[in-house]
Design a protein around this motif. Structure first.
Motif, PDB file in Angstrom:
ATOM      1  N   SER A 153       2.773   6.165  -2.668  1.00 21.81           N
ATOM      2  CA  SER A 153       3.605   7.201  -2.747  1.00 21.81           C
ATOM      3  C   SER A 153       4.295   7.100  -4.325  1.00 21.81           C
ATOM      4  CB  SER A 153       4.934   6.580  -1.864  1.00 21.81           C
ATOM      5  OG  SER A 153       5.483   5.431  -2.059  1.00 21.81           O
ATOM      6  N   ASN A 154       4.214   5.898  -4.872  1.00 25.12           N
ATOM      7  CA  ASN A 154       4.743   6.164  -6.257  1.00 25.12           C
ATOM      8  C   ASN A 154       3.419   6.091  -7.404  1.00 25.12           C
ATOM      9  OD1 ASN A 154       7.553   5.400  -6.254  1.00 25.12           O
ATOM     10  ND2 ASN A 154       6.653   3.731  -5.037  1.00 25.12           N
ATOM     11  N   TRP A 155       2.119   6.138  -7.185  1.00 26.36           N
ATOM     12  CA  TRP A 155       1.368   6.465  -8.144  1.00 26.36           C
ATOM     13  C   TRP A 155       0.249   7.190  -7.688  1.00 26.36           C
ATOM     14  CZ3 TRP A 155      -3.545   3.242  -9.375  1.00 26.36           C
ATOM     15  CH2 TRP A 155      -3.882   3.664 -10.742  1.00 26.36           C
ATOM     16  N   VAL A 156      -0.186   7.036  -6.494  1.00 35.39           N
ATOM     17  CA  VAL A 156      -1.680   7.868  -6.085  1.00 35.39           C
ATOM     18  C   VAL A 156      -1.109   9.128  -5.812  1.00 35.39           C
ATOM     19  CG1 VAL A 156      -3.374   8.053  -4.435  1.00 35.39           C
ATOM     20  CG2 VAL A 156      -2.594   5.709  -5.027  1.00 35.39           C
ATOM     21  N   PHE A 157      -0.286   9.397  -4.755  1.00 36.36           N
ATOM     22  CA  PHE A 157       0.102  10.830  -4.302  1.00 36.36           C
ATOM     23  C   PHE A 157       1.426  11.389  -4.671  1.00 36.36           C
ATOM     24  CE2 PHE A 157      -2.997   8.927  -1.078  1.00 36.36           C
ATOM     25  CZ  PHE A 157      -3.996   9.935  -1.102  1.00 36.36           C
ATOM     26  N   ARG A 158       1.847  10.851  -5.810  1.00 32.91           N
ATOM     27  CA  ARG A 158       3.362  11.691  -6.291  1.00 32.91           C
ATOM     28  C   ARG A 158       2.806  12.690  -6.759  1.00 32.91           C
ATOM     29  NH1 ARG A 158       2.269   8.214 -11.367  1.00 32.91           N
ATOM     30  NH2 ARG A 158       1.751   9.949 -12.986  1.00 32.91           N
ATOM     31  N   LYS A 159       3.880  13.601  -6.844  1.00 37.54           N
ATOM     32  CA  LYS A 159       3.887  15.050  -6.918  1.00 37.54           C
ATOM     33  C   LYS A 159       3.215  15.586  -7.990  1.00 37.54           C
ATOM     34  CE  LYS A 159       4.701  16.160  -2.703  1.00 37.54           C
ATOM     35  NZ  LYS A 159       3.913  16.513  -1.837  1.00 37.54           N
ATOM     36  N   SER A 160       3.525  14.648  -9.150  1.00 41.61           N
ATOM     37  CA  SER A 160       2.951  15.411 -10.640  1.00 41.61           C
ATOM     38  C   SER A 160       2.012  14.151 -11.148  1.00 41.61           C
ATOM     39  CB  SER A 160       4.112  15.283 -11.379  1.00 41.61           C
ATOM     40  OG  SER A 160       4.750  14.469 -11.742  1.00 41.61           O
ATOM     41  N   ASN A 194       0.736  -1.194   0.013  1.00 46.25           N
ATOM     42  CA  ASN A 194       0.014  -0.104   0.002  1.00 46.25           C
ATOM     43  C   ASN A 194       0.853   1.303  -0.044  1.00 46.25           C
ATOM     44  OD1 ASN A 194      -2.412   1.482   0.065  1.00 46.25           O
ATOM     45  ND2 ASN A 194      -2.715   1.116   2.332  1.00 46.25           N
ATOM     46  N   PHE A 195       1.925   1.148   0.701  1.00 46.21           N
ATOM     47  CA  PHE A 195       2.866   2.372   0.816  1.00 46.21           C
ATOM     48  C   PHE A 195       3.437   2.647  -0.656  1.00 46.21           C
ATOM     49  CE2 PHE A 195       7.102   4.293   1.369  1.00 46.21           C
ATOM     50  CZ  PHE A 195       6.637   5.762   2.036  1.00 46.21           C
ATOM     51  N   TRP A 196       3.936   1.548  -1.009  1.00 45.52           N
ATOM     52  CA  TRP A 196       4.606   1.803  -2.443  1.00 45.52           C
ATOM     53  C   TRP A 196       3.677   2.175  -3.399  1.00 45.52           C
ATOM     54  CZ3 TRP A 196       4.029  -0.180  -7.285  1.00 45.52           C
ATOM     55  CH2 TRP A 196       5.035   0.141  -8.113  1.00 45.52           C
ATOM     56  N   GLY A 197       2.490   1.840  -3.588  1.00 48.36           N
ATOM     57  CA  GLY A 197       1.490   2.228  -4.414  1.00 48.36           C
ATOM     58  C   GLY A 197       1.103   3.536  -4.215  1.00 48.36           C
TER      59      GLY A 197
END
Length: 127
Positions: A118-125, A113-116
């Motif tokens: 931080s890398n897809w849902v809430f990434r900065k752009s 869940n953290f990986w997904g």
């Protein structure tokens, strides 16, 4: 590293709520493994989304794109983590039974869940 720490703090709240409800459903209400874990995890989804969006990842934007991505990550993390843990306990640690799979699944679920998120849902752009 601070983001991971915040994520884990939010996870503690979700874990306390979700695990309590999961174990209640499984041991008291006798709902079965899949129903118990689904209900327990579903109870923390909305709180998790709001706290992770605002507190963990400091994302001001919201909307359907974030919500749908969040749900996809949660669902895939849930299915993978709890299926793998149930399989692993069944073949390698049968004495732990479903309760062991629930606990192991929680650890796998958190990492996926953290990986997904931080890398897809809430990434900065996000687009």
């Amino acid at each position: 590293m601070i983001t991971l720490f915040r994520f884990l703090l939010v996870g503690i709240l979700n874990t306390l709520v979700g695990l309590t409800i999961t174990l209640f459903c499984f041991h008291v209400a006798h709902t079965g493994y899949w129903v118990a874990t689904a209900i327990g995890n579903a109870c923390g989804v909305w709180v998790s989304y709001m706290l992770n969006r605002r507190f963990t990842f400091r994302q001001e934007a919201g909307g359907w794109t974030y919500w749908i991505r969040f749900l996809i990550v949660v669902l895939l993390s849930y299915i993978l983590a709890y299926r793998i843990s149930l399989w692993g306990v069944y073949y390698f640690f049968p004495h732990l039974q479903e309760t062991g799979a629930i606990l192991i699944g929680m650890i796998l679920y958190t990492g996926l869940n953290f990986w997904g998120q931080s890398n897809w849902v809430f990434r900065k752009s996000i687009s």
